[in-house]
Write a protein that holds these residues in place. Structure first.
Motif, PDB file in Angstrom:
ATOM      1  N   LEU A 144       5.380  -6.265   8.503  1.00 39.54           N
ATOM      2  CA  LEU A 144       4.761  -4.888   8.228  1.00 39.54           C
ATOM      3  C   LEU A 144       5.321  -3.733   9.090  1.00 39.54           C
ATOM      4  CD1 LEU A 144       0.915  -5.644   7.950  1.00 39.54           C
ATOM      5  CD2 LEU A 144       2.719  -5.177   6.158  1.00 39.54           C
ATOM      6  N   THR A 145       5.896  -2.534   8.592  1.00 34.71           N
ATOM      7  CA  THR A 145       6.640  -1.451   9.269  1.00 34.71           C
ATOM      8  C   THR A 145       5.925  -0.299   8.830  1.00 34.71           C
ATOM      9  OG1 THR A 145       8.265  -1.335   7.610  1.00 34.71           O
ATOM     10  CG2 THR A 145       8.823  -2.748   9.599  1.00 34.71           C
ATOM     11  N   ASP A 146       6.191   0.864   9.585  1.00 33.64           N
ATOM     12  CA  ASP A 146       5.643   2.078   9.087  1.00 33.64           C
ATOM     13  C   ASP A 146       4.236   2.115   9.106  1.00 33.64           C
ATOM     14  OD1 ASP A 146       8.155   3.097   8.871  1.00 33.64           O
ATOM     15  OD2 ASP A 146       8.125   2.404   6.781  1.00 33.64           O
ATOM     16  N   ALA A 203       0.951   0.491   5.048  1.00 40.84           N
ATOM     17  CA  ALA A 203       2.179  -0.066   5.697  1.00 40.84           C
ATOM     18  C   ALA A 203       3.004  -0.352   4.824  1.00 40.84           C
ATOM     19  CB  ALA A 203       1.641  -1.432   6.417  1.00 40.84           C
ATOM     20  N   THR A 204       4.217  -0.621   5.154  1.00 39.33           N
ATOM     21  CA  THR A 204       5.444  -1.056   4.362  1.00 39.33           C
ATOM     22  C   THR A 204       5.648  -2.481   4.436  1.00 39.33           C
ATOM     23  OG1 THR A 204       6.317   1.027   4.148  1.00 39.33           O
ATOM     24  CG2 THR A 204       7.808  -0.659   3.384  1.00 39.33           C
ATOM     25  N   VAL A 213       0.805  -0.118  -4.075  1.00 36.41           N
ATOM     26  CA  VAL A 213       0.954   1.216  -4.853  1.00 36.41           C
ATOM     27  C   VAL A 213       1.830   0.992  -5.754  1.00 36.41           C
ATOM     28  CG1 VAL A 213       2.162   3.356  -4.241  1.00 36.41           C
ATOM     29  CG2 VAL A 213       0.800   2.497  -2.565  1.00 36.41           C
ATOM     30  N   ALA A 214       2.693   0.251  -5.987  1.00 34.91           N
ATOM     31  CA  ALA A 214       3.724   0.065  -7.088  1.00 34.91           C
ATOM     32  C   ALA A 214       4.127  -1.483  -7.077  1.00 34.91           C
ATOM     33  CB  ALA A 214       4.711   0.831  -7.100  1.00 34.91           C
ATOM     34  N   SER A 261       4.942  -0.366  -0.618  1.00 34.04           N
ATOM     35  CA  SER A 261       3.932   0.454   0.137  1.00 34.04           C
ATOM     36  C   SER A 261       2.723  -0.212  -0.134  1.00 34.04           C
ATOM     37  CB  SER A 261       4.026   1.772  -0.323  1.00 34.04           C
ATOM     38  OG  SER A 261       5.279   2.516   0.167  1.00 34.04           O
ATOM     39  N   VAL A 262       1.890  -0.414   0.943  1.00 37.01           N
ATOM     40  CA  VAL A 262       0.487  -0.972   0.646  1.00 37.01           C
ATOM     41  C   VAL A 262      -0.408  -0.144   1.262  1.00 37.01           C
ATOM     42  CG1 VAL A 262      -0.910  -3.266   1.051  1.00 37.01           C
ATOM     43  CG2 VAL A 262       1.760  -3.425   0.822  1.00 37.01           C
TER      44      VAL A 262
END
Length: 350
Positions: free
Chosen positions: A255-257, A291-292, A324-325, A335-336
């Motif tokens: 997980l990042t961002d 998070a990403t 998200v997608a 993206s979550v």
């Protein structure tokens, strides 16, 4: 500062110059309670037992050693009738935690063993970890309902937080804990704070008179300046330590961002034998999070789908969606987003 009986009388968080041990109390003091429930000998804890607590006073330091990483560990032994406890208190360089271990040789009868972990933090509620979240319970018992919550299940930690500071007690394996306020008492030199007592062992006679008899090992830690991220990290360190004997491999998912407190909890193969990868995440602190999700290059061009806990694509209409997608995962990741305490299961197909 560790006293001659192996209890901690002072520990200071040097980042804030805050004393964590309330005056007149000791970290790591063991107590024995009479364990004679009215019903269900091996399952219940009687509220009256809390009035019978007696500190174990036959205790002394046996040695002080330096550890391989430059830290220090103090060894102490505590004895009572049918009980011998060998405690290790360790401080690691640069660490914000004080680590305790205990080897217990337990042959008591109808007794309940607790260990004191008082902190100089005052709060209305204590936060107890449960599976995929937290449960808050009152520290001050103002109603009969509050008083009935005298003992709480404690998965990996209990956290006490006021407006600007928090402390937590992280454990590797205990029955639970009880939390109560410490009131200032100038006559007895006691300062304000909160008493956390971990429940270690009991000795019921029914249905098995040998319950818990024998040798046991426990580990717990006091976490200073206990932000939720640091508490979760210490809980993982204590309960799922890194295995140095295994080869180091790149993580398949990271997980990042990160915003908020999302946790990547499980990475596993799908139960249906398809070879798909299952990633399970959750929000741990009761707030929104984002998070990403980034995958190893092995999964370049893969697709990701949000599924239910049974790893099936059917999601209830009233549940929030985290992904998200869907579709092919772009190079920058997927993206979550999370609602409070949301559990998310993602299926990744190569």
């Amino acid at each position: 500062r560790i006293e001659a009986d192996g209890t901690v009388s002072s520990i200071v968080d040097q980042r804030t110059n805050r004393e964590l041990v309330p005056a007149g109390t000791r970290l790591g003091r063991y107590e024995m309670l009479k364990d004679e429930p009215f019903h269900w000998d091996a399952w219940d804890i009687q509220r009256d037992a809390f009035l019978t607590a007696n500190a174990l006073s036959e205790a002394s330091i046996t040695s002080v050693d330096e550890t391989a990483n430059g830290g220090a560990v103090v060894h102490a032994v505590t004895r009572a009738k049918g009980v011998e406890i060998r405690t290790g208190i360790a401080l690691r360089p640069g660490s914000a935690t004080l680590d305790f271990t205990a080897d217990v040789d337990w042959h008591a009868v109808e007794q309940f063993l607790k260990v004191d972990m008082p902190v100089t933090v005052q709060a209305v509620n204590a936060q107890y970890e449960c599976q995929y979240g937290l449960v808050e319970r009152p520290i001050n018992k103002n109603t009969r309902s509050d008083d009935a919550k005298f003992e709480s299940c404690t998965h990996r930690f209990v956290r006490i937080a006021d407006a600007d500071y928090a402390a937590a007690v992280v454990n590797a394996s205990t029955y639970g804990s009880d939390v109560s306020p410490i009131h200032a008492d100038a006559a007895h030199g006691t300062g304000r704070g909160t008493m956390v007592r971990l429940s270690l062992l009991s000795a019921p006679l029914y249905p098995d008179p040998r319950t818990d008899q024998g040798e046991h090992f426990f580990a717990w830690s006091l976490v200073a300046g206990a932000g939720m991220e640091s508490v979760l990290a210490e809980a993982s360190r204590l309960n799922a330590p890194i295995m140095g004997e295994l080869p180091a491999v790149r993580p398949l998912a990271t997980l990042t961002d990160v915003a908020g407190t999302p946790v990547l909890d499980w990475v596993k193969l799908a139960d249906d034998g398809s070879g798909d990868l299952i990633v399970r995440l959750y929000e741990a602190a009761g707030g929104d999070a984002k998070a990403t999700l980034r995958l190893d290059d092995t999964f370049a061009g893969c697709t990701v789908e949000e599924v239910n806990l049974m790893e099936e694509p059917v999601l209830a209409d009233d549940l929030p969606r985290a992904l998200v997608a869907g579709g092919p995962v772009p190079a920058e990741g997927a993206s979550v987003s999370f609602t409070p305490f949301q559990i998310v299961t993602l299926r990744i197909r190569r």
